[in-house]
Design a protein around this motif. Structure first.
Motif, PDB file in Angstrom:
ATOM      1  N   PRO A 210       0.834  -1.203   0.017  1.00  0.00           N
ATOM      2  CA  PRO A 210      -0.073   0.153   0.104  1.00  0.00           C
ATOM      3  C   PRO A 210       0.866   1.289  -0.111  1.00  0.00           C
ATOM      4  CG  PRO A 210      -0.001  -1.104   2.128  1.00  0.00           C
ATOM      5  CD  PRO A 210       0.921  -1.772   1.186  1.00  0.00           C
ATOM      6  N   GLN A 211       0.136   2.138  -0.207  1.00  0.00           N
ATOM      7  CA  GLN A 211       0.942   3.450  -0.248  1.00  0.00           C
ATOM      8  C   GLN A 211       1.208   4.087   1.212  1.00  0.00           C
ATOM      9  OE1 GLN A 211      -1.950   3.217  -2.129  1.00  0.00           O
ATOM     10  NE2 GLN A 211      -1.425   4.542  -3.941  1.00  0.00           N
ATOM     11  N   GLY A 212       2.161   4.754   1.502  1.00  0.00           N
ATOM     12  CA  GLY A 212       2.431   5.363   2.782  1.00  0.00           C
ATOM     13  C   GLY A 212       3.518   4.498   3.680  1.00  0.00           C
ATOM     14  N   ILE A 213       4.102   3.497   2.885  1.00  0.00           N
ATOM     15  CA  ILE A 213       5.040   2.638   3.773  1.00  0.00           C
ATOM     16  C   ILE A 213       6.382   2.766   3.036  1.00  0.00           C
ATOM     17  CG2 ILE A 213       4.173   0.564   3.148  1.00  0.00           C
ATOM     18  CD1 ILE A 213       5.665   1.330   6.471  1.00  0.00           C
ATOM     19  N   GLY A 214       7.387   2.781   3.526  1.00  0.00           N
ATOM     20  CA  GLY A 214       8.752   2.529   2.648  1.00  0.00           C
ATOM     21  C   GLY A 214       9.852   2.663   3.801  1.00  0.00           C
ATOM     22  N   GLY A 215      11.129   2.823   3.537  1.00  0.00           N
ATOM     23  CA  GLY A 215      12.060   2.781   4.427  1.00  0.00           C
ATOM     24  C   GLY A 215      13.570   2.747   4.014  1.00  0.00           C
ATOM     25  N   VAL A 216      14.232   2.366   5.177  1.00  0.00           N
ATOM     26  CA  VAL A 216      15.694   2.238   4.673  1.00  0.00           C
ATOM     27  C   VAL A 216      16.318   0.987   5.197  1.00  0.00           C
ATOM     28  CG1 VAL A 216      18.020   3.191   5.001  1.00  0.00           C
ATOM     29  CG2 VAL A 216      15.886   4.819   5.114  1.00  0.00           C
ATOM     30  N   VAL A 217      17.213   0.435   4.230  1.00  0.00           N
ATOM     31  CA  VAL A 217      18.121  -0.651   5.077  1.00  0.00           C
ATOM     32  C   VAL A 217      19.575  -0.336   5.070  1.00  0.00           C
ATOM     33  CG1 VAL A 217      18.535  -3.190   4.627  1.00  0.00           C
ATOM     34  CG2 VAL A 217      16.662  -2.260   3.444  1.00  0.00           C
ATOM     35  N   TRP A 218      20.242  -0.387   6.214  1.00  0.00           N
ATOM     36  CA  TRP A 218      21.224   0.204   6.613  1.00  0.00           C
ATOM     37  C   TRP A 218      22.481  -0.810   6.601  1.00  0.00           C
ATOM     38  CZ3 TRP A 218      21.290   5.579   7.517  1.00  0.00           C
ATOM     39  CH2 TRP A 218      19.829   6.143   7.842  1.00  0.00           C
ATOM     40  N   ARG A 219      23.771  -0.144   6.195  1.00  0.00           N
ATOM     41  CA  ARG A 219      24.873  -0.909   6.487  1.00  0.00           C
ATOM     42  C   ARG A 219      25.181  -0.376   7.986  1.00  0.00           C
ATOM     43  NH1 ARG A 219      29.109   0.837   3.008  1.00  0.00           N
ATOM     44  NH2 ARG A 219      29.769   2.382   4.584  1.00  0.00           N
ATOM     45  N   PRO A 220      25.461  -1.514   8.900  1.00  0.00           N
ATOM     46  CA  PRO A 220      25.506  -1.159  10.467  1.00  0.00           C
ATOM     47  C   PRO A 220      26.530   0.204  10.724  1.00  0.00           C
ATOM     48  CG  PRO A 220      25.504  -3.317  10.025  1.00  0.00           C
ATOM     49  CD  PRO A 220      25.657  -2.681   8.625  1.00  0.00           C
ATOM     50  N   ASP A 221      27.847   0.175  10.146  1.00  0.00           N
ATOM     51  CA  ASP A 221      28.402   1.158  10.405  1.00  0.00           C
ATOM     52  C   ASP A 221      27.958   2.574   9.936  1.00  0.00           C
ATOM     53  OD1 ASP A 221      29.380   0.142   7.824  1.00  0.00           O
ATOM     54  OD2 ASP A 221      30.660   1.859   7.803  1.00  0.00           O
ATOM     55  N   PHE A 222      27.630   2.695   8.809  1.00  0.00           N
ATOM     56  CA  PHE A 222      26.857   3.668   8.169  1.00  0.00           C
ATOM     57  C   PHE A 222      25.601   4.213   9.074  1.00  0.00           C
ATOM     58  CE2 PHE A 222      23.968   6.295   5.034  1.00  0.00           C
ATOM     59  CZ  PHE A 222      25.216   7.216   4.997  1.00  0.00           C
ATOM     60  N   ALA A 223      24.931   3.565   9.601  1.00  0.00           N
ATOM     61  CA  ALA A 223      23.664   3.911  10.543  1.00  0.00           C
ATOM     62  C   ALA A 223      24.045   4.530  11.857  1.00  0.00           C
ATOM     63  CB  ALA A 223      23.122   2.604  10.800  1.00  0.00           C
ATOM     64  N   GLU A 224      25.357   4.041  12.336  1.00  0.00           N
ATOM     65  CA  GLU A 224      25.870   4.495  13.640  1.00  0.00           C
ATOM     66  C   GLU A 224      26.414   5.958  13.198  1.00  0.00           C
ATOM     67  OE1 GLU A 224      29.088   2.073  15.050  1.00  0.00           O
ATOM     68  OE2 GLU A 224      27.737   0.497  15.337  1.00  0.00           O
TER      69      GLU A 224
END
Length: 390
Positions: A210-224
């Protein structure tokens, strides 16, 4: 009955289980996330959200053995890109991008540029392809902190050489952030193999949610290294007045779109059952049928690649003497054919393709279209183009 050829904007219709999952959450579950008394419904919501994180991490080859903590939910890919870009880039940093980017990347980059971030835009060729030699030459001469890349153009469907670009970026220690809006659910993407710093996705296009949902998948060091973009309640660490640094809480303040996550989780199950290869093959065939038919129409000006090699079935056209906005309106009025004219939130891409400022008529078939849909569109276009301009 509508002939829907605007799947680059959002896929439609959605698989039936997706709507059912949203409805079931709203009517039978409905508990907020980590904001209850550990009742059955509270635990059910936590399980549903964690399960969806796991599916996303697995689909994209997430780092740390597809650790679901490194999946952040957002409203869409635009918000996801803002979270990444504005959380990581600081005045004095240098960022690379391409002339084929959507405004979801370009506008936050220009905002950051006004605040002291150095933004360099690499020009792509008239088909929308970035030269690996140009990328290498740029990185030989200057140091950069990040590259932002759209995997495939939302205007003309051109797919970048992601493996090649990722290899160059890794060789220079450059963080690569991917906008997968048009490719997630259609083309395989392995974050670990590509060493992506972050992958930004939206749920309502190729992922069939559905519309209204998405996101990010992170590399751990970059997320930090990335600062949180929004701060507030997380349902955790409530004794602290500063936002927690632990993932996934770090990038998720406030109540998420839980019905959307329920729908996305169901869509991911449907994708796994249907198979991305089968979906891609079907859409490729429909795109080829459309390209073949368009080539028989008078006055065609096709943006981007001339064949289906290295592209998605996202096809941008103009016709001599015809306004693409009027064509779109005529297609709806005559046969209920839904398309999208204009600049598609990507003016720099249109400049690259030679279709600025008029834009183009975009035709984007999807998995649920039929050969008859394509033929109706082609026949209706042929009828319209026979009418002399007034």
């Amino acid at each position: 009955m509508a002939v829907y050829l605007n799947n680059a904007a959002t896929t439609w219709p959605k698989p039936e289980p997706v709507a059912r999952a949203v409805y079931d959450f709203m009517t039978r579950a409905g508990a907020n996330l980590a904001r209850g008394a550990a009742a059955k419904r509270d635990i059910g919501t936590m399980d549903m959200v964690m399960s969806c994180r796991e599916k996303i991490a697995s689909l994209f080859g997430g780092h740390e053995n597809a650790d679901p903590r490194y999946v952040t939910f957002a409203s869409n890919v635009t918000e996801a890109l803002n979270i990444v870009l504005k959380g990581f880039l600081k005045p004095g940093m240098r960022v690379l991008t391409t002339s084929m980017e959507h405004n979801a990347s370009m506008r936050p980059l220009r905002r950051l540029e006004s605040q002291g971030v150095v933004v360099t835009v690499l020009e792509c060729d008239p088909e929308g392809i970035l030269s690996l030699e140009d990328l290498r030459g740029t990185l030989e001469n200057d140091r950069y902190d990040m590259m932002v890349l759209t995997h495939a153009s939302n205007v003309c469907g051109t797919v970048q050489d992601l493996e090649g670009i990722a290899g160059v970026c890794s060789g220079y220690g450059l963080n690569l952030v991917l906008d997968s809006a048009q490719t997630a659910g259609i083309l395989p993407i392995d974050m670990t193999a590509l060493n992506l710093a972050a992958l930004c996705f939206t749920g309502h296009k190729g992922l069939m949610g559905p519309q209204g949902i998405g996101g990010v998948v992170w590399r751990p060091d970059f997320a930090e290294e990335t600062a949180c973009f929004v701060e507030g309640g997380t349902g955790s660490y409530s004794h602290l007045e500063f936002h927690p640094d632990k993932l996934p809480d770090k990038f998720e303040a406030g109540t998420p779109n839980l019905p959307g996550i329920a729908g996305l989780g169901s869509a991911l199950d449907w994708l796994a059952d249907e198979g991305m290869d089968a979906i891609r093959k079907r859409e490729h065939e429909l795109g080829q049928r459309l390209l073949n038919g368009l080539g028989t129409l008078p006055g065609l000006r096709l943006a981007g690649k001339r064949t289906m090699d290295g592209r998605l079935p996202v096809i941008a056209v103009n016709f001599e003497g015809a306004d693409n906005g009027i064509l779109a309106s005529e297609l709806v009025d005559r046969a209920g054919i839904e398309t999208r004219p204009g600049l598609h939130c990507a003016p720099t891409a249109h400049r690259t393709l030679g279709t600025f400022p008029q834009g183009a008529l975009r035709l984007s078939p999807g998995y649920f279209n039929t050969e008859a849909d394509i033929d109706v569109c082609l026949g209706t276009l042929a009828e319209i183009l026979k009418i002399p301009a007034k």
